[in-house]
Design a protein around this motif. Structure first.
Motif, PDB file in Angstrom:
ATOM      1  N   PRO A 209       0.543  -1.193   0.388  1.00 42.88           N
ATOM      2  CA  PRO A 209      -0.130  -0.107  -0.009  1.00 42.88           C
ATOM      3  C   PRO A 209       0.880   1.734  -0.333  1.00 42.88           C
ATOM      4  N   ASP A 210       1.710   1.544   0.273  1.00 39.38           N
ATOM      5  CA  ASP A 210       2.545   2.627   0.611  1.00 39.38           C
ATOM      6  C   ASP A 210       3.209   2.846  -1.369  1.00 39.38           C
ATOM      7  N   LYS A 211       3.793   2.141  -1.769  1.00 36.99           N
ATOM      8  CA  LYS A 211       4.329   2.591  -2.517  1.00 36.99           C
ATOM      9  C   LYS A 211       3.038   3.330  -3.480  1.00 36.99           C
ATOM     10  N   TYR A 212       1.633   2.317  -4.190  1.00 36.92           N
ATOM     11  CA  TYR A 212       0.301   2.319  -3.665  1.00 36.92           C
ATOM     12  C   TYR A 212       0.057   3.885  -4.188  1.00 36.92           C
ATOM     13  N   PHE A 213      -0.280   4.067  -2.734  1.00 35.32           N
ATOM     14  CA  PHE A 213      -0.589   5.726  -2.363  1.00 35.32           C
ATOM     15  C   PHE A 213       0.554   6.231  -3.277  1.00 35.32           C
ATOM     16  N   GLU A 214       1.860   6.203  -2.796  1.00 33.75           N
ATOM     17  CA  GLU A 214       3.461   6.615  -3.674  1.00 33.75           C
ATOM     18  C   GLU A 214       3.103   7.211  -4.918  1.00 33.75           C
ATOM     19  N   PHE A 215       2.609   5.821  -5.556  1.00 40.57           N
ATOM     20  CA  PHE A 215       1.989   6.631  -7.208  1.00 40.57           C
ATOM     21  C   PHE A 215       1.337   7.147  -7.382  1.00 40.57           C
ATOM     22  N   PRO A 234      -7.635  18.230  -5.220  1.00 41.41           N
ATOM     23  CA  PRO A 234      -6.306  17.288  -5.152  1.00 41.41           C
ATOM     24  C   PRO A 234      -6.735  16.359  -4.742  1.00 41.41           C
ATOM     25  N   ARG A 235      -6.741  16.145  -3.028  1.00 36.69           N
ATOM     26  CA  ARG A 235      -7.557  15.019  -2.213  1.00 36.69           C
ATOM     27  C   ARG A 235      -8.434  13.973  -2.993  1.00 36.69           C
ATOM     28  N   SER A 236      -9.930  14.782  -3.429  1.00 39.62           N
ATOM     29  CA  SER A 236     -10.824  14.447  -3.796  1.00 39.62           C
ATOM     30  C   SER A 236      -9.671  13.421  -4.958  1.00 39.62           C
ATOM     31  N   PHE A 237      -9.345  13.641  -5.771  1.00 37.90           N
ATOM     32  CA  PHE A 237      -9.084  12.901  -6.932  1.00 37.90           C
ATOM     33  C   PHE A 237      -7.927  12.635  -6.968  1.00 37.90           C
ATOM     34  N   ALA A 238      -7.193  12.072  -5.546  1.00 42.96           N
ATOM     35  CA  ALA A 238      -6.639  11.128  -5.294  1.00 42.96           C
ATOM     36  C   ALA A 238      -7.367  10.011  -5.052  1.00 42.96           C
ATOM     37  N   TYR A 239      -8.254  10.529  -4.139  1.00 41.59           N
ATOM     38  CA  TYR A 239      -9.619   9.508  -4.033  1.00 41.59           C
ATOM     39  C   TYR A 239      -9.732   8.943  -4.411  1.00 41.59           C
ATOM     40  N   LYS A 240     -10.196   9.431  -6.168  1.00 34.56           N
ATOM     41  CA  LYS A 240     -11.298   9.145  -7.348  1.00 34.56           C
ATOM     42  C   LYS A 240      -9.921   8.021  -8.014  1.00 34.56           C
ATOM     43  N   LEU A 241      -8.425   8.021  -8.331  1.00 31.57           N
ATOM     44  CA  LEU A 241      -7.833   6.992  -9.028  1.00 31.57           C
ATOM     45  C   LEU A 241      -7.322   6.120  -7.964  1.00 31.57           C
ATOM     46  N   ILE A 242      -7.101   5.889  -6.356  1.00 32.78           N
ATOM     47  CA  ILE A 242      -7.170   5.436  -5.546  1.00 32.78           C
ATOM     48  C   ILE A 242      -7.769   3.957  -6.533  1.00 32.78           C
ATOM     49  N   PHE A 243      -8.832   4.117  -6.692  1.00 31.72           N
ATOM     50  CA  PHE A 243     -10.365   2.886  -6.478  1.00 31.72           C
ATOM     51  C   PHE A 243     -10.423   2.304  -8.311  1.00 31.72           C
ATOM     52  N   GLN A 244      -8.990   2.804  -8.980  1.00 30.06           N
ATOM     53  CA  GLN A 244      -9.033   2.811 -10.462  1.00 30.06           C
ATOM     54  C   GLN A 244      -8.756   1.416 -10.693  1.00 30.06           C
ATOM     55  N   VAL A 245      -9.564   0.269 -11.191  1.00 31.66           N
ATOM     56  CA  VAL A 245      -8.902  -0.733 -11.043  1.00 31.66           C
ATOM     57  C   VAL A 245      -7.506  -0.232 -12.854  1.00 31.66           C
ATOM     58  N   ASP A 246      -7.707   0.378 -13.843  1.00 33.08           N
ATOM     59  CA  ASP A 246      -6.697   0.809 -14.781  1.00 33.08           C
ATOM     60  C   ASP A 246      -5.850   1.477 -14.102  1.00 33.08           C
ATOM     61  N   ILE A 247      -5.964   2.135 -13.040  1.00 39.31           N
ATOM     62  CA  ILE A 247      -4.823   2.933 -12.215  1.00 39.31           C
ATOM     63  C   ILE A 247      -3.972   1.825 -11.681  1.00 39.31           C
ATOM     64  N   ALA A 248      -4.769   0.846 -10.872  1.00 42.76           N
ATOM     65  CA  ALA A 248      -4.332  -0.199  -9.561  1.00 42.76           C
ATOM     66  C   ALA A 248      -3.463  -0.935 -11.086  1.00 42.76           C
ATOM     67  N   GLN A 249      -3.741  -1.665 -12.427  1.00 41.41           N
ATOM     68  CA  GLN A 249      -3.754  -2.529 -13.262  1.00 41.41           C
ATOM     69  C   GLN A 249      -1.567  -1.497 -13.792  1.00 41.41           C
ATOM     70  N   GLU A 250      -1.944  -0.191 -13.564  1.00 41.70           N
ATOM     71  CA  GLU A 250      -0.946   0.596 -14.218  1.00 41.70           C
ATOM     72  C   GLU A 250       0.514   0.468 -13.288  1.00 41.70           C
ATOM     73  N   LEU A 252       0.843  -1.760 -10.701  1.00 38.66           N
ATOM     74  CA  LEU A 252       1.066  -3.795 -11.040  1.00 38.66           C
ATOM     75  C   LEU A 252       2.113  -3.511 -12.468  1.00 38.66           C
ATOM     76  N   ASN A 253       1.538  -2.976 -13.535  1.00 39.43           N
ATOM     77  CA  ASN A 253       2.526  -2.963 -14.551  1.00 39.43           C
ATOM     78  C   ASN A 253       3.776  -2.314 -14.237  1.00 39.43           C
ATOM     79  N   LYS A 254       3.824  -1.001 -13.725  1.00 37.62           N
ATOM     80  CA  LYS A 254       5.055   0.097 -13.733  1.00 37.62           C
ATOM     81  C   LYS A 254       5.766  -1.565 -12.816  1.00 37.62           C
ATOM     82  N   GLU A 255       4.869  -1.736 -11.800  1.00 37.48           N
ATOM     83  CA  GLU A 255       6.152  -3.080 -10.527  1.00 37.48           C
ATOM     84  C   GLU A 255       6.420  -4.072 -11.495  1.00 37.48           C
ATOM     85  N   GLU A 256       6.042  -4.465 -12.488  1.00 34.36           N
ATOM     86  CA  GLU A 256       6.560  -5.366 -12.762  1.00 34.36           C
ATOM     87  C   GLU A 256       7.887  -4.995 -14.123  1.00 34.36           C
ATOM     88  N   LYS A 257       7.950  -4.429 -14.805  1.00 39.54           N
ATOM     89  CA  LYS A 257       8.641  -3.807 -15.044  1.00 39.54           C
ATOM     90  C   LYS A 257       9.940  -3.529 -14.769  1.00 39.54           C
TER      91      LYS A 257
END
Length: 373
Positions: A209-215, A234-250, A252-257
């Motif tokens: 979670p630490d890395k994800y929130f930093e991302f 900005p906080r609302s925008f951050a909240y929106k991004l946190i729960f987007q599946v495509d952002i989560a996948q992005e 994970l792809n970055k971490e895998e890379k």
């Protein structure tokens, strides 16, 4: 962790006869069982260790873990650091010995959950989440009304009949809250955020979670810098991004890379390291390409296997710098004095004799300086 040569995985007959798993699922199950078969311990090696054993991608390993948990073959619990008490990841354990629910018991349990606030789809509502469907009150730290589309009706992201997941979410909440405060400010989100975030991260296989929130924070900052229209919240925008599946996948792809790049860099480092040769005199390791001497102590590579010359040079390196310079001056007088062209023009027999004479002079010089035995 890291696989050592003596490590092994045991696949027993009952795993094949009773579980009806695919080959990769069977391998992952056996790996976890090896760590948790005592009924108390858990596998805490993480996704990377499973990847090392199976040679599968990160997403495939996450999918297999999810499948095994859905089949009630493995469970999961949150792991906390003993000293700092901080959440450090999840531990997996096998559930073969636990009794499977009958269809009747499952049906009864489902009815009870529905009566306690479970939706028709089998998903449990989080306490107080109904507030998300209402416009935020002015002056409070709640999120804007549009955020409700991220978590419809405040539903949990995971099946309500997975009690182990529910426990994990409950125990992970304090850590999620601390990380949210760290990256987005104290009490940046509503009180239901930790539980929803823990569920979302677990569902999408995000183990850090630490890395994800930093991302997410970096994406918000980038948006603020590049967007022509200022971000209202900005906080609302951050909240929106946190729960987007495509952002989560992005993420994970970055971490895998990054993981692949790290592995490639490590492989290249090992390849280079394997090409290096150690100097027998000073221990310096170097690639001998286009070199005739050790770059550190100047010992000739062609003499690396000459034990006598190696011992002489080792003793030379231990001498004081002033004495070393004096020795080198006298050595040059032996080998570089006289007319080189005249030496080349000598008959072979006379040249050989001259070489032997110089070798005797060098032996005497080495003895003078205490370099020879």
């Amino acid at each position: 962790m890291g696989i050592r040569n003596e490590n092994y995985i045991v696949i027993t007959g009952w795993m094949i006869n009773e579980l009806d798993l695919k080959p990769n699922e069977l391998l992952v199950y056996a790996l976890i069982h090896g760590f948790s078969q005592d009924g108390k311990s858990a596998f805490t090696g993480g996704i990377r260790y499973i990847m090392e054993w199976t040679k599968l991608t990160k997403q495939t390993c996450i999918s297999i873990l999810k499948t095994l948990r859905e089949k009630k073959y493995i469970g999961r619990r949150a792991i906390y650091d003993e000293k700092s008490a901080h959440f450090s990841g999840y531990g997996y354990f096998t559930l073969r010995e636990k009794e499977k629910r009958s269809e009747k018991t499952q049906e009864k349990s489902q009815k009870a959950l529905t009566a306690n606030g479970t939706g028709a789809t089998g998903q449990k509502f989080l306490p107080g989440s109904k507030n998300l469907t209402k416009p935020p009150h002015e002056g409070k730290n709640s999120l804007p009304a549009e955020s409700k589309i991220l978590t419809p009706a405040g539903q949990n992201f995971l099946p309500n009949n997975d009690t182990e997941i529910s426990k994990d979410i409950a125990t992970a909440c304090p850590e999620i809250k601390n990380l949210a405060d760290k990256h987005f400010g104290v009490n940046a989100f509503d009180e239901n955020f930790p539980a929803k975030a823990a569920a979302f991260l677990a569902q999408n296989g995000i183990e850090n979670p630490d890395k994800y929130f930093e991302f997410i924070r970096e994406k918000v900052l980038e948006k603020e810098k590049t967007s022509e229209i200022p971000i209202r919240s900005p906080r609302s925008f951050a909240y929106k991004l946190i729960f987007q599946v495509d952002i989560a996948q992005e993420f994970l792809n970055k971490e895998e890379k990054l993981r692949i790049e790290e592995e490639e860099a490590e492989a290249e480092r090992i390849r280079i390291e394997n090409r290096k040769v150690p100097c027998p005199c000073c221990g310096e390791r170097f690639i001998p390409d286009f070199k005739s001497n050790c770059p550190k102590c100047d010992f000739p590579i062609e003499k690396f296997r000459d034990s006598n010359e190696v011992e002489v040079h080792r003793r030379f390196l231990k001498m004081p710098a002033a004495r070393q310079e004096k020795y080198k001056t006298e050595l040059e007088e032996i080998y570089f004095s006289g007319d080189f062209l005249k030496f080349i023009g000598m008959p072979q027999e006379k040249r050989d004799s001259e070489i032997k004479r110089k070798e005797k002079l060098k032996a005497a010089l080495d003895k003078k300086y205490g370099l020879s035995a």
